[in-house]
Design a protein around this motif. Structure first.
Motif, mmCIF file in Angstrom:
data_model
loop_
_atom_site.group_PDB
_atom_site.id
_atom_site.type_symbol
_atom_site.label_atom_id
_atom_site.label_comp_id
_atom_site.label_asym_id
_atom_site.label_seq_id
_atom_site.Cartn_x
_atom_site.Cartn_y
_atom_site.Cartn_z
ATOM 1 N N GLY A 201 5.301 -3.966 24.404
ATOM 2 C CA GLY A 201 5.045 -3.658 25.768
ATOM 3 C C GLY A 201 6.361 -2.942 26.368
ATOM 4 N N ALA A 202 6.119 -1.906 27.466
ATOM 5 C CA ALA A 202 7.224 -1.226 28.117
ATOM 6 C C ALA A 202 7.396 -2.347 29.380
ATOM 7 C CB ALA A 202 6.937 0.160 28.512
ATOM 8 N N PHE A 203 8.486 -3.102 29.573
ATOM 9 C CA PHE A 203 8.588 -3.682 30.837
ATOM 10 C C PHE A 203 9.567 -3.263 31.629
ATOM 11 C CE2 PHE A 203 6.696 -8.178 29.652
ATOM 12 C CZ PHE A 203 6.153 -7.776 28.734
ATOM 13 N N ASP A 204 8.922 -2.967 33.002
ATOM 14 C CA ASP A 204 10.096 -2.342 33.920
ATOM 15 C C ASP A 204 10.761 -3.479 34.690
ATOM 16 O OD1 ASP A 204 8.163 -3.345 35.374
ATOM 17 O OD2 ASP A 204 7.367 -1.253 36.153
ATOM 18 N N ALA A 205 11.592 -3.439 35.735
ATOM 19 C CA ALA A 205 12.039 -4.397 36.217
ATOM 20 C C ALA A 205 11.048 -5.334 37.039
ATOM 21 C CB ALA A 205 13.094 -3.689 37.395
ATOM 22 N N ARG A 206 10.007 -4.904 37.460
ATOM 23 C CA ARG A 206 9.067 -5.923 38.010
ATOM 24 C C ARG A 206 8.539 -6.578 37.029
ATOM 25 N NH1 ARG A 206 3.894 -2.985 40.326
ATOM 26 N NH2 ARG A 206 3.774 -2.527 38.139
ATOM 27 N N ALA A 207 8.117 -6.040 35.846
ATOM 28 C CA ALA A 207 7.556 -6.858 34.780
ATOM 29 C C ALA A 207 8.370 -7.844 34.090
ATOM 30 C CB ALA A 207 6.927 -6.110 33.640
ATOM 31 N N MET A 208 9.625 -7.533 34.095
ATOM 32 C CA MET A 208 10.902 -8.438 33.599
ATOM 33 C C MET A 208 11.233 -9.536 34.583
ATOM 34 S SD MET A 208 12.187 -7.340 30.791
ATOM 35 C CE MET A 208 13.846 -7.861 30.740
ATOM 36 N N ALA A 209 11.008 -9.334 35.945
ATOM 37 C CA ALA A 209 11.141 -10.446 36.987
ATOM 38 C C ALA A 209 9.928 -11.414 36.928
ATOM 39 C CB ALA A 209 11.256 -9.678 38.459
ATOM 40 N N VAL A 210 8.814 -10.900 36.784
ATOM 41 C CA VAL A 210 7.615 -11.771 36.709
ATOM 42 C C VAL A 210 7.700 -12.592 35.230
ATOM 43 C CG1 VAL A 210 4.983 -11.816 36.593
ATOM 44 C CG2 VAL A 210 6.135 -10.140 38.073
ATOM 45 N N ALA A 211 7.973 -11.924 34.185
ATOM 46 C CA ALA A 211 7.964 -12.383 32.897
ATOM 47 C C ALA A 211 8.989 -13.834 32.942
ATOM 48 C CB ALA A 211 8.382 -11.611 31.755
ATOM 49 N N ALA A 212 10.018 -13.367 33.642
ATOM 50 C CA ALA A 212 11.152 -14.561 33.594
ATOM 51 C C ALA A 212 10.851 -15.565 34.625
ATOM 52 C CB ALA A 212 12.568 -13.653 34.537
ATOM 53 N N ALA A 213 9.916 -15.593 35.590
ATOM 54 C CA ALA A 213 9.728 -16.336 36.460
ATOM 55 C C ALA A 213 8.542 -17.308 35.862
ATOM 56 C CB ALA A 213 9.088 -15.776 37.720
ATOM 57 N N PHE A 214 7.594 -16.650 35.116
ATOM 58 C CA PHE A 214 6.458 -17.330 34.558
ATOM 59 C C PHE A 214 6.243 -17.687 33.146
ATOM 60 C CE2 PHE A 214 5.331 -15.504 38.753
ATOM 61 C CZ PHE A 214 4.792 -16.685 39.319
ATOM 62 N N TRP A 215 7.216 -17.292 32.218
ATOM 63 C CA TRP A 215 7.128 -17.554 30.841
ATOM 64 C C TRP A 215 8.090 -18.557 30.504
ATOM 65 C CZ3 TRP A 215 6.354 -11.800 28.566
ATOM 66 C CH2 TRP A 215 5.005 -11.437 28.620
ATOM 67 N N PRO A 216 7.843 -19.106 29.425
ATOM 68 C CA PRO A 216 6.511 -19.383 28.782
ATOM 69 C C PRO A 216 5.616 -20.044 29.843
ATOM 70 C CG PRO A 216 8.280 -20.999 28.074
ATOM 71 C CD PRO A 216 8.961 -20.166 28.835
ATOM 72 N N GLY A 217 4.234 -19.733 29.737
ATOM 73 C CA GLY A 217 3.280 -20.265 30.590
ATOM 74 C C GLY A 217 2.101 -19.521 30.644
ATOM 75 N N PRO A 218 0.915 -20.240 31.413
ATOM 76 C CA PRO A 218 -0.313 -19.503 31.438
ATOM 77 C C PRO A 218 -0.594 -18.092 31.993
ATOM 78 C CG PRO A 218 -0.492 -21.299 32.870
ATOM 79 C CD PRO A 218 0.980 -21.086 32.239
ATOM 80 N N LEU A 219 0.264 -17.226 31.901
ATOM 81 C CA LEU A 219 0.192 -15.863 32.597
ATOM 82 C C LEU A 219 0.298 -14.667 31.489
ATOM 83 C CD1 LEU A 219 0.024 -14.412 35.121
ATOM 84 C CD2 LEU A 219 2.518 -14.052 35.229
ATOM 85 N N THR A 220 -0.813 -14.032 31.355
ATOM 86 C CA THR A 220 -1.084 -12.762 30.685
ATOM 87 C C THR A 220 -0.350 -11.450 31.462
ATOM 88 O OG1 THR A 220 -2.422 -13.759 29.127
ATOM 89 C CG2 THR A 220 -2.310 -11.271 29.053
ATOM 90 N N LEU A 221 0.467 -10.562 30.958
ATOM 91 C CA LEU A 221 0.833 -9.578 31.677
ATOM 92 C C LEU A 221 0.324 -8.223 30.816
ATOM 93 C CD1 LEU A 221 4.610 -10.168 32.450
ATOM 94 C CD2 LEU A 221 2.582 -10.635 33.750
ATOM 95 N N VAL A 222 -0.294 -7.379 31.694
ATOM 96 C CA VAL A 222 -0.796 -6.006 31.089
ATOM 97 C C VAL A 222 0.078 -4.929 31.576
ATOM 98 C CG1 VAL A 222 -2.493 -4.488 31.020
ATOM 99 C CG2 VAL A 222 -3.031 -6.712 31.257
ATOM 100 N N VAL A 223 0.890 -4.476 30.484
ATOM 101 C CA VAL A 223 1.916 -3.713 30.616
ATOM 102 C C VAL A 223 1.679 -2.342 29.688
ATOM 103 C CG1 VAL A 223 3.552 -5.150 31.322
ATOM 104 C CG2 VAL A 223 3.202 -4.415 28.935
ATOM 105 N N PRO A 224 2.373 -1.153 30.124
ATOM 106 C CA PRO A 224 2.134 0.151 29.163
ATOM 107 C C PRO A 224 2.342 -0.566 27.750
ATOM 108 C CG PRO A 224 3.277 0.770 31.060
ATOM 109 C CD PRO A 224 3.351 -0.784 31.117
ATOM 110 N N LEU A 225 1.622 0.223 26.652
ATOM 111 C CA LEU A 225 1.978 -0.037 25.182
ATOM 112 C C LEU A 225 3.076 0.857 24.776
ATOM 113 C CD1 LEU A 225 0.492 -1.144 22.563
ATOM 114 C CD2 LEU A 225 -0.713 0.863 22.421
#
Ligand code: AMP
Ligand code: MG
Length: 341
Positions: free
Chosen positions: A97-121
């Motif tokens: 997936g393509a992770f922009d700055a926002r996706a990186m921040a969310v991933a850093a905050a909640f992964w590993p964990g029960p959150l799935t992110l939908v991002v550009p393929l």
């Protein structure tokens, strides 16, 4: 897992499986030997159900069309809806997936964990089109459960993993629940005790404004504390409503189903042996195997579309309406539906 490791037992992923003969589902435990066995099964295209903190997932190699088709077959899903890709960490997630700055921040905050992110393929993801249902997005998660982590590390790649239950049944939170529904249909279940969260992951869409696509293991308030108010109620990217996918799915050529006699100028997509007056240009499965046909479906539709050329026509042989045939026909009916572009 070491390259060249040999299998202790032959895998049951051959024609025998495709004919739906029951196999012996192994009960594996999270020790080094069994994790190696589980990784080997997955690398050979087999299916292993495994514990995550949410529910047990039915894992298959997300890069392998045949493995992903078998997930749909084992679950008895009547539709090719997109599957969540599980990886060991954020670095791996960024391959798909393509992770922009926002996706990186969310991933850093909640992964590993029960959150799935939908991002550009990513165009170079190498994922099976069956995993994303040909959407330009991908749903990715890094599970926290130590057994899921150990399996993903041993396997070293992306696992497509919907809940490990028959379609329409309750999600499994113990290995015994998985055996109840899928025994004889998958190679193995990797024991991980009782799932602590017990509901599916929260799905957060990050393609535009942040959007809650499914409530789950991480609550809305926690996400909103970081991201501000989330959109809810569905958007154009929500793939659960088939109609919304129609235009993305549609080939350029016209598509006619249940054709048993060749039409002049049309590219014929066959299934099973050709009839004397109906030669196929491409064949979903010369041996009339529905799992093979599902694995080939998205690729061959695209190939047929290229062969047909602008304003061309594709005709498709009848596909039996049972097992994976239902999901194949659902997809084909949408390809053949009138276009409103
Ligand atoms: P599950 O059945 O738990 O694997 O959840 C799958 C759900 O994740 C789908 O029904 C979608 O809501 C969402 N999802 C999976 N893949 C995608 C994708 N590529 N784009 C958008 N949403 C997705
Ligand atoms: Mg489910």
């Amino acid at each position: 897992m070491a390259i060249g490791t040999t299998l202790k037992q032959p895998l049951n992923t051959s024609r025998q499986t495709q004919r739906h003969k029951p196999m012996q589902t192994e009960h594996l435990f999270p020790n080094a030997t069994d994790l190696d066995r589980a990784a080997n099964i997955l690398l050979a295209g087999g299916l292993v159900a495994f514990a995550t903190e949410t529910v047990y997932g039915l894992g298959g190699d997300a890069r392998n069309d045949h493995a992903v088709a078998r997930i749909f077959a084992a679950k008895g899903r009547p539709r090719f809806n997109p599957l969540i890709v599980h990886v060991a960490n954020l670095d791996q997630a960024r391959r798909y997936g393509a992770f922009d700055a926002r996706a990186m921040a969310v991933a850093a905050a909640f992964w590993p964990g029960p959150l799935t992110l939908v991002v550009p393929l990513r165009p170079d993801s190498g994922l099976s089109p069956l995993v994303t249902a040909e959407l330009p997005s991908v749903a990715i998660r890094v599970p926290a459960h130590p057994v899921a982590q150990a399996l993903l590390t041993a396997f070293g790649g992306p696992l497509a993993a919907p809940s490990a239950n028959r379609s329409g049944r309750i999600s499994p939170t113990r290995a015994a629940h998985v055996f109840d529904g899928l025994s004889g249909k998958i190679e193995a279940v990797l024991e991980g005790g009782t799932c602590s969260v017990g509901v599916e992951s929260t799905i957060l869409g990050l393609l535009g404004a942040p959007e809650l696509l499914r409530p789950g293991g991480i609550d809305l308030e926690t996400l909103e504390a970081m991201l501000g108010p989330l959109q809810t109620g569905g958007s154009a990217i929500k793939p659960s409503a088939p109609g919304q996918l129609a235009s993305h799915y549609a080939p350029n050529a016209s598509v006619t189903l249940n054709v048993t006699v060749n039409t002049a100028g049309a590219v014929h997509l066959g299934f099973g042996p050709d009839a004397p007056n109906c030669r196929s240009s491409l064949n979903l499965s010369p041996g009339a195997d529905l799992i093979e046909a599902a694995a080939n479906l998205f690729h061959l539709l695209r190939e047929a579309d290229l062969l047909a050329g602008p304003d061309g026509a594709i005709t498709v042989a009848p596909i039996p309406e049972n097992g994976l045939g239902r999901a194949i026909n659902d997809r084909l009916r949408r390809a053949a539906a009138p276009r409103y572009l």
